[in-house]
Design an enzyme around this catalytic site. Structure first.
Site, mmCIF file in Angstrom:
data_model
loop_
_atom_site.group_PDB
_atom_site.id
_atom_site.type_symbol
_atom_site.label_atom_id
_atom_site.label_comp_id
_atom_site.label_asym_id
_atom_site.label_seq_id
_atom_site.Cartn_x
_atom_site.Cartn_y
_atom_site.Cartn_z
ATOM 1 N N HIS A 131 -36.568 120.705 -18.718
ATOM 2 C CA HIS A 131 -36.383 121.717 -19.664
ATOM 3 C C HIS A 131 -37.416 122.413 -20.347
ATOM 4 C CE1 HIS A 131 -32.577 119.337 -19.719
ATOM 5 N NE2 HIS A 131 -33.348 118.377 -19.935
ATOM 6 N N SER B 8 -36.869 124.980 -15.053
ATOM 7 C CA SER B 8 -36.210 124.068 -16.035
ATOM 8 C C SER B 8 -35.262 123.029 -15.145
ATOM 9 C CB SER B 8 -35.214 125.058 -16.836
ATOM 10 O OG SER B 8 -35.096 124.275 -18.070
ATOM 11 N N SER C 270 -31.123 125.326 -20.942
ATOM 12 C CA SER C 270 -31.856 124.299 -21.647
ATOM 13 C C SER C 270 -33.238 125.339 -22.059
ATOM 14 C CB SER C 270 -32.348 123.107 -21.098
ATOM 15 O OG SER C 270 -32.929 123.180 -19.785
ATOM 16 N N ASP D 283 -36.692 115.620 -14.025
ATOM 17 C CA ASP D 283 -36.023 115.404 -15.075
ATOM 18 C C ASP D 283 -34.687 115.381 -14.700
ATOM 19 O OD1 ASP D 283 -34.602 114.854 -17.422
ATOM 20 O OD2 ASP D 283 -35.587 116.049 -18.632
ATOM 21 N N GLU E 73 -38.347 111.556 -15.278
ATOM 22 C CA GLU E 73 -38.110 111.470 -17.096
ATOM 23 C C GLU E 73 -36.921 110.666 -17.624
ATOM 24 O OE1 GLU E 73 -40.250 112.848 -19.122
ATOM 25 O OE2 GLU E 73 -38.681 113.125 -21.273
ATOM 26 N N ASN F 157 -38.760 107.112 -17.789
ATOM 27 C CA ASN F 157 -37.452 106.413 -18.587
ATOM 28 C C ASN F 157 -37.526 105.290 -19.321
ATOM 29 O OD1 ASN F 157 -34.974 107.223 -19.921
ATOM 30 N ND2 ASN F 157 -34.128 105.677 -18.817
ATOM 31 N N LYS G 259 -40.391 105.686 -24.248
ATOM 32 C CA LYS G 259 -39.408 106.860 -23.925
ATOM 33 C C LYS G 259 -38.150 106.368 -24.183
ATOM 34 C CE LYS G 259 -37.196 109.939 -21.646
ATOM 35 N NZ LYS G 259 -35.887 109.818 -21.527
ATOM 36 N N ASP H 160 -36.817 108.509 -27.367
ATOM 37 C CA ASP H 160 -36.402 110.021 -27.083
ATOM 38 C C ASP H 160 -34.983 109.757 -27.147
ATOM 39 O OD1 ASP H 160 -35.221 111.498 -24.977
ATOM 40 O OD2 ASP H 160 -37.065 112.112 -24.310
ATOM 41 N N ASN H 161 -34.499 108.824 -25.836
ATOM 42 C CA ASN H 161 -32.924 108.548 -25.725
ATOM 43 C C ASN H 161 -32.221 108.199 -27.246
ATOM 44 O OD1 ASN H 161 -34.513 108.714 -23.646
ATOM 45 N ND2 ASN H 161 -32.896 107.278 -22.429
ATOM 46 N N CYS I 288 -32.025 111.684 -29.824
ATOM 47 C CA CYS I 288 -30.420 112.287 -29.621
ATOM 48 C C CYS I 288 -29.954 111.878 -31.221
ATOM 49 C CB CYS I 288 -29.549 111.292 -28.682
ATOM 50 S SG CYS I 288 -30.016 111.759 -27.002
ATOM 51 N N HIS J 43 -27.012 113.636 -18.775
ATOM 52 C CA HIS J 43 -27.810 114.482 -17.901
ATOM 53 C C HIS J 43 -26.920 115.529 -17.060
ATOM 54 C CE1 HIS J 43 -31.299 116.281 -16.573
ATOM 55 N NE2 HIS J 43 -30.835 116.287 -15.384
ATOM 56 N N HIS K 198 -34.809 117.767 -28.413
ATOM 57 C CA HIS K 198 -35.296 116.711 -29.470
ATOM 58 C C HIS K 198 -36.518 117.535 -29.991
ATOM 59 C CE1 HIS K 198 -32.765 113.877 -27.519
ATOM 60 N NE2 HIS K 198 -33.750 113.226 -26.700
ATOM 61 N N SER L 15 -42.536 110.985 -25.136
ATOM 62 C CA SER L 15 -42.074 110.728 -23.607
ATOM 63 C C SER L 15 -43.334 111.623 -22.965
ATOM 64 C CB SER L 15 -40.940 111.690 -23.626
ATOM 65 O OG SER L 15 -39.895 111.086 -24.539
ATOM 66 N N GLN M 222 -45.371 110.747 -19.705
ATOM 67 C CA GLN M 222 -45.527 111.701 -18.219
ATOM 68 C C GLN M 222 -46.708 112.131 -17.915
ATOM 69 O OE1 GLN M 222 -43.460 112.488 -16.021
ATOM 70 N NE2 GLN M 222 -41.289 112.666 -16.913
HETATM 71 P P1 NAI Z 1 -27.599 103.757 -20.354
HETATM 72 O O1 NAI Z 1 -27.462 103.461 -19.250
HETATM 73 O O2 NAI Z 1 -28.473 103.180 -21.747
HETATM 74 O O3 NAI Z 1 -26.189 104.161 -21.289
HETATM 75 C C1 NAI Z 1 -25.024 104.650 -20.764
HETATM 76 C C2 NAI Z 1 -23.892 103.755 -21.043
HETATM 77 O O4 NAI Z 1 -23.054 104.065 -20.873
HETATM 78 C C3 NAI Z 1 -23.855 102.250 -20.539
HETATM 79 O O5 NAI Z 1 -24.218 101.168 -21.681
HETATM 80 C C4 NAI Z 1 -22.764 102.163 -19.666
HETATM 81 O O6 NAI Z 1 -22.415 100.862 -19.511
HETATM 82 C C5 NAI Z 1 -21.974 103.157 -20.280
HETATM 83 N N1 NAI Z 1 -20.835 103.842 -19.413
HETATM 84 C C6 NAI Z 1 -21.014 104.022 -18.170
HETATM 85 N N2 NAI Z 1 -19.673 104.436 -17.681
HETATM 86 C C7 NAI Z 1 -18.879 104.415 -18.757
HETATM 87 C C8 NAI Z 1 -17.573 104.867 -19.045
HETATM 88 N N3 NAI Z 1 -16.879 105.270 -17.822
HETATM 89 N N4 NAI Z 1 -16.998 105.009 -20.221
HETATM 90 C C9 NAI Z 1 -17.799 104.457 -21.162
HETATM 91 N N5 NAI Z 1 -18.993 104.026 -20.971
HETATM 92 C C10 NAI Z 1 -19.763 103.943 -19.966
HETATM 93 O O7 NAI Z 1 -28.241 105.661 -20.333
HETATM 94 P P2 NAI Z 1 -28.888 106.266 -21.466
HETATM 95 O O8 NAI Z 1 -30.313 106.332 -21.538
HETATM 96 O O9 NAI Z 1 -28.310 105.996 -22.723
HETATM 97 O O10 NAI Z 1 -28.553 107.780 -20.991
HETATM 98 C C11 NAI Z 1 -27.182 108.476 -20.851
HETATM 99 C C12 NAI Z 1 -27.560 109.686 -20.123
HETATM 100 O O11 NAI Z 1 -28.012 110.679 -21.213
HETATM 101 C C13 NAI Z 1 -28.090 109.748 -19.014
HETATM 102 O O12 NAI Z 1 -27.539 110.859 -18.060
HETATM 103 C C14 NAI Z 1 -29.366 110.323 -19.461
HETATM 104 O O13 NAI Z 1 -30.139 110.871 -18.142
HETATM 105 C C15 NAI Z 1 -29.250 111.258 -20.410
HETATM 106 N N6 NAI Z 1 -30.140 111.628 -21.449
HETATM 107 C C16 NAI Z 1 -30.127 112.810 -22.132
HETATM 108 C C17 NAI Z 1 -30.855 112.926 -23.043
HETATM 109 C C18 NAI Z 1 -30.773 114.416 -23.813
HETATM 110 O O14 NAI Z 1 -31.636 114.443 -24.489
HETATM 111 N N7 NAI Z 1 -29.536 114.881 -23.680
HETATM 112 C C19 NAI Z 1 -32.008 112.087 -23.460
HETATM 113 C C20 NAI Z 1 -32.037 110.771 -22.713
HETATM 114 C C21 NAI Z 1 -31.121 110.678 -21.761
#
Ligand code: NAI
Length: 466
Positions: free
Chosen positions: A51, A74, A79, A128, A191, A216, A221, A225-226, A230, A336, A389, A397, A401
């Site tokens: 991003h 990006s 983003s 990322d 990331e 990650n 991180k 960050d997560n 968020c 993501h 963020h 984070s 990196q």
């Molecule tokens: P995580 O693996 O810690 O959490 C995801 C959760 O979703 C898990 O607990 C899993 O059991 C659950 N899950 C999976 N399938 C499901 C379903 N069908 N219904 C309900 N729950 C379900 O992953 P994390 O770190 O929380 O990341 C989640 C997403 O967010 C990823 O795609 C990651 O890349 C992205 N992300 C986005 C950020 C942003 O700034 N927008 C920042 C960091 C991560």
């Protein structure tokens, strides 16, 4: 002109915001101070697919301060902060990014950032979500098995179809461009959770072509960050998009991992009633013990006002769900990729009517007359509808990196997926304490020996979960 941004005249505005961000990014500034003179990344060609925000600009300028030759794109079509991209372009770093790229332009930008002249690739990648890594891997696969370019990818989603279309367009028989690019890469630092999943899957299938560092899963991180990122940027995205009052509303958060935990806490903090959906009994139990109702989308679909997906999984909110929602329910994703919500199916639903309210805010009206409001067309709401963020958490984070890039450049890794050491993880945290006025307690030698650590750390065993 070795860059493409929306408007170079935004560079001065971008520069002012970068200077403010630097004050909130002590980890990155400390690395510049520590390593700037010796320039340990001198000679390293680094490509970034992440991003293109103000915070990323501070990362880019840390990498260049350490001597690297950097090109950037990006990792999401919505983003980019155009003023940040302009400032980076004006500083002489080739950047290919603007807010509101088409998918075709998106992959073009990624390819430009990967091209260090005559098709030659980088030494290192900051990725990322894994799109730069995927472009190279699919390029290599296509050179070895051109038939994959003709395959039917209708089940795969538009992002992937556009990548394959671009590779097809540029394919020439007998070319080994991508194989040479892959051979030249010393490593990638990834990331995010979704990108890390892709890396481990490729490693398991023995398809991974170069070493990777999983940034990650540094504690500093994903547990910051997560979660805390968020917790602030979800509400920012929803509010800039809709100005909706969150208090008193019912919000469904799908997924209670690190991101979901931050989202749920954020919405509760505003006074919403928060429902959580999960598939994992541990995370479901955690949500219940935090006092959230844990249910399914099907059970909650008619009563909720706001839906947030945070799972990293596909088809979590289906077109059938959206068909049953309350009038003007808000639907968004903070995971993501946009496939958490069935956007393509929604767009193609017979009888659906679409009105664009403003950039990244669209109203879809179903044939029964009810509407839903979709944010960023299902792409990351916090980066599409807001600015991602805050700087301080991104400093954690991006310090990881930078350390990962140094590690990959200075050492030769076997193909595999690695994490940074706990010592470095603790160091990243330590670099951020001063800014918040934190004073730590120092262990006495007797205390250190009693709990089996040294007074300088690491303070926890590898299996500790924080
Ligand atoms: P995580 O693996 O810690 O959490 C995801 C959760 O979703 C898990 O607990 C899993 O059991 C659950 N899950 C999976 N399938 C499901 C379903 N069908 N219904 C309900 N729950 C379900 O992953 P994390 O770190 O929380 O990341 C989640 C997403 O967010 C990823 O795609 C990651 O890349 C992205 N992300 C986005 C950020 C942003 O700034 N927008 C920042 C960091 C991560």
């Amino acid at each position: 002109m070795d860059y493409k941004v929306k408007d170079l005249s935004l560079a001065d505005f971008g520069r002012k915001e970068i200077e403010i961000a630097e004050k909130e990014m002590p980890g990155l500034m400390a690395l510049r101070k520590k390593h700037g003179e010796e320039a340990p990344l001198r000679g390293a060609k680094i490509m970034g697919s992440l991003h293109m925000t103000v915070q990323t600009a501070v990362l880019i300028e840390t990498l260049t301060a350490l001597g690297a030759d950097v090109r950037w794109a990006s990792c999401n079509i919505y983003s980019t902060q155009d003023h940040a991209a302009a400032a980076i372009a004006k500083s002489g770093v080739p950047v290919f990014a603007w807010k509101g790229e088409t998918l075709e332009e998106y992959w073009w930008c990624t390819e430009q950032a990967l091209n260090f002249g005559e098709g030659k690739g980088p030494d290192l990648i900051v990725d990322d979500g894994g799109d730069a890594t995927m472009m190279i891997h699919k390029g290599v696969e296509a050179e070895k098995k051109p038939a994959i370019l003709e395959q039917d990818y209708s089940e795969e989603g538009e992002d992937f179809r556009e990548l394959m279309a671009l590779l097809n367009k540029h394919y020439s028989e007998g070319s080994d461009r991508w194989q040479k690019v892959a051979e030249g890469i010393k490593g990638v630092s990834e990331e995010t959770t979704t990108g890390v999943h892709r890396l481990y899957q490729m490693l398991d299938r023995k398809e991974l072509l170069f070493p990777a560092i999983n940034v990650n899963d540094s504690v500093t991180k994903s547990k910051f960050d997560n979660l805390y990122g968020c917790r602030e940027s979800l509400a920012d995205g929803i509010k800039r998009a809709t100005d909706v009052m969150v208090a008193g509303k019912t919000v469904v958060v799908c997924g209670f991992g690190d991101v979901g935990k931050g989202c749920a806490q954020s919405m509760r903090g505003f006074g919403a009633r928060v429902l959580v959906t999960e598939i994992d009994p541990i995370c479901g139990l955690q949500a219940a013990m935090e006092g959230y109702e844990v249910t399914t989308v099907e059970a909650a679909v008619k009563e909720a006002d706001i839906f947030v997906t945070a799972t990293g999984n596909r088809d979590v909110i289906t077109v059938e769900h959206m068909g049953q929602m309350k009038d003007m329910a808000i639907v968004c994703n903070i995971g993501h990729f946009d496939n958490e919500i069935q956007v393509e199916k929604l767009e193609n639903l017979p009888g659906i009517e679409e009105i664009n309210i403003k950039p990244q805010v669209d109203q879809f009206t179903f044939s029964d007359g009810h509407s839903i409001v979709l944010l960023s067309r299902g792409r990351l709401v916090n980066l599409g509808n807001a600015t991602g963020h805050p700087s301080f958490v991104m400093s954690n984070s991006f310090t990881n990196q930078t350390l990962a890039q140094l590690d990959l450049w200075q050492n030769d890794f076997e193909i595999g997926v690695y994490t940074l050491s706990k010592k470095l993880d603790e160091e990243v945290a330590r670099l951020h304490l001063g800014k918040l006025g934190v004073t730590l307690t120092e262990l006495t030698p007797e205390q250190a020996s009693y709990i089996g650590v040294t007074p300088e750390g690491p303070f926890k065993p590898e299996h500790y979960r924080y």
